[in-house]
Design a protein around this motif. Structure first.
Motif, PDB file in Angstrom:
ATOM      1  N   ALA A 104     -53.387  -9.797  -9.645  1.00 59.38           N
ATOM      2  CA  ALA A 104     -52.132  -9.501 -10.346  1.00 59.38           C
ATOM      3  C   ALA A 104     -51.017  -9.194  -9.337  1.00 59.38           C
ATOM      4  O   ALA A 104     -49.871  -9.620  -9.516  1.00 59.38           O
ATOM      5  N   VAL A 105     -51.366  -8.477  -8.284  1.00 57.30           N
ATOM      6  CA  VAL A 105     -50.388  -8.167  -7.232  1.00 57.30           C
ATOM      7  C   VAL A 105     -49.950  -9.457  -6.540  1.00 57.30           C
ATOM      8  O   VAL A 105     -48.759  -9.672  -6.295  1.00 57.30           O
ATOM      9  N   ALA A 106     -50.908 -10.322  -6.237  1.00 53.52           N
ATOM     10  CA  ALA A 106     -50.575 -11.603  -5.598  1.00 53.52           C
ATOM     11  C   ALA A 106     -49.692 -12.451  -6.513  1.00 53.52           C
ATOM     12  O   ALA A 106     -48.741 -13.092  -6.044  1.00 53.52           O
ATOM     13  N   ALA A 107     -49.975 -12.450  -7.805  1.00 59.22           N
ATOM     14  CA  ALA A 107     -49.159 -13.219  -8.752  1.00 59.22           C
ATOM     15  C   ALA A 107     -47.736 -12.665  -8.819  1.00 59.22           C
ATOM     16  O   ALA A 107     -46.763 -13.424  -8.829  1.00 59.22           O
ATOM     17  N   ALA A 108     -47.600 -11.346  -8.851  1.00 63.78           N
ATOM     18  CA  ALA A 108     -46.272 -10.724  -8.873  1.00 63.78           C
ATOM     19  C   ALA A 108     -45.531 -11.025  -7.573  1.00 63.78           C
ATOM     20  O   ALA A 108     -44.319 -11.274  -7.574  1.00 63.78           O
ATOM     21  N   ASN A 109     -46.260 -10.993  -6.473  1.00 64.49           N
ATOM     22  CA  ASN A 109     -45.686 -11.324  -5.168  1.00 64.49           C
ATOM     23  C   ASN A 109     -45.116 -12.740  -5.202  1.00 64.49           C
ATOM     24  O   ASN A 109     -44.011 -12.992  -4.720  1.00 64.49           O
ATOM     25  N   GLY A 110     -45.853 -13.655  -5.798  1.00 66.69           N
ATOM     26  CA  GLY A 110     -45.427 -15.046  -5.885  1.00 66.69           C
ATOM     27  C   GLY A 110     -44.241 -15.273  -6.798  1.00 66.69           C
ATOM     28  O   GLY A 110     -43.572 -16.301  -6.710  1.00 66.69           O
TER      29      GLY A 110
END
Length: 156
Positions: A104-110
């Protein structure tokens, strides 16, 4: 919403914002006419020019990105990563209180709409690999080298 364009070492950057702040900064893969910079975006353009000249490490801009509460929480955490430093997606997830939320953090980062100002390029894989950059890994590599305190000098 006002729009401005800036030629950067990595291509044309597009700035969108209004009196409420910058809504987005993105790198384009095609050319756009640079044109006149609206007054409301002049400071953002100026600060970006300083960043690319190597005289600015932190931005002082009014931001107004659109995103979920969780995304904004991740973007705020990204802004705490110091210039010239990197963190892993796992470290960022732990900092946000849930190491299991790494995807989820990686998706938000993206989904970060504020290229460079919200420094998602400073997030790397746990093994040090450059992974997950919407602007292309060649740009991520360039940005990290630009911010590196150790500059590679030419031998000849």
């Amino acid at each position: 919403m006002e729009v401005a364009y800036l030629q950067t070492p990595m291509g044309i950057a597009e700035f969108q914002g209004d009196a409420n702040g910058l809504a987005s900064i993105s790198i384009l893969n095609d050319n756009k006419p640079i044109g006149i910079v609206p007054h409301i975006l002049e400071d953002a353009i100026y600060q970006f020019q300083e960043y690319f000249e190597g005289t600015r490490e932190n931005f002082d801009l009014k931001l107004n990105p659109t995103g979920t509460d969780f995304q904004k929480k991740v973007w705020d955490a990204l802004c705490e990563i110091p210039y010239g430093k990197t963190v892993s997606y796992l470290e960022l997830s732990k900092k946000l209180g849930d190491p299991k939320a790494i995807r989820a953090v990686a998706a938000a980062n993206g989904k970060n709409p504020l290229w460079i100002v919200v420094p998602c390029h400073r997030v790397i894989g746990s093994n040090g690999d450059l992974i997950g950059y919407a602007g292309g890994l060649h740009r991520k590599k360039w940005l990290l080298e630009h911010e590196s305190p150790v500059k590679q000098m030419a031998l000849f």
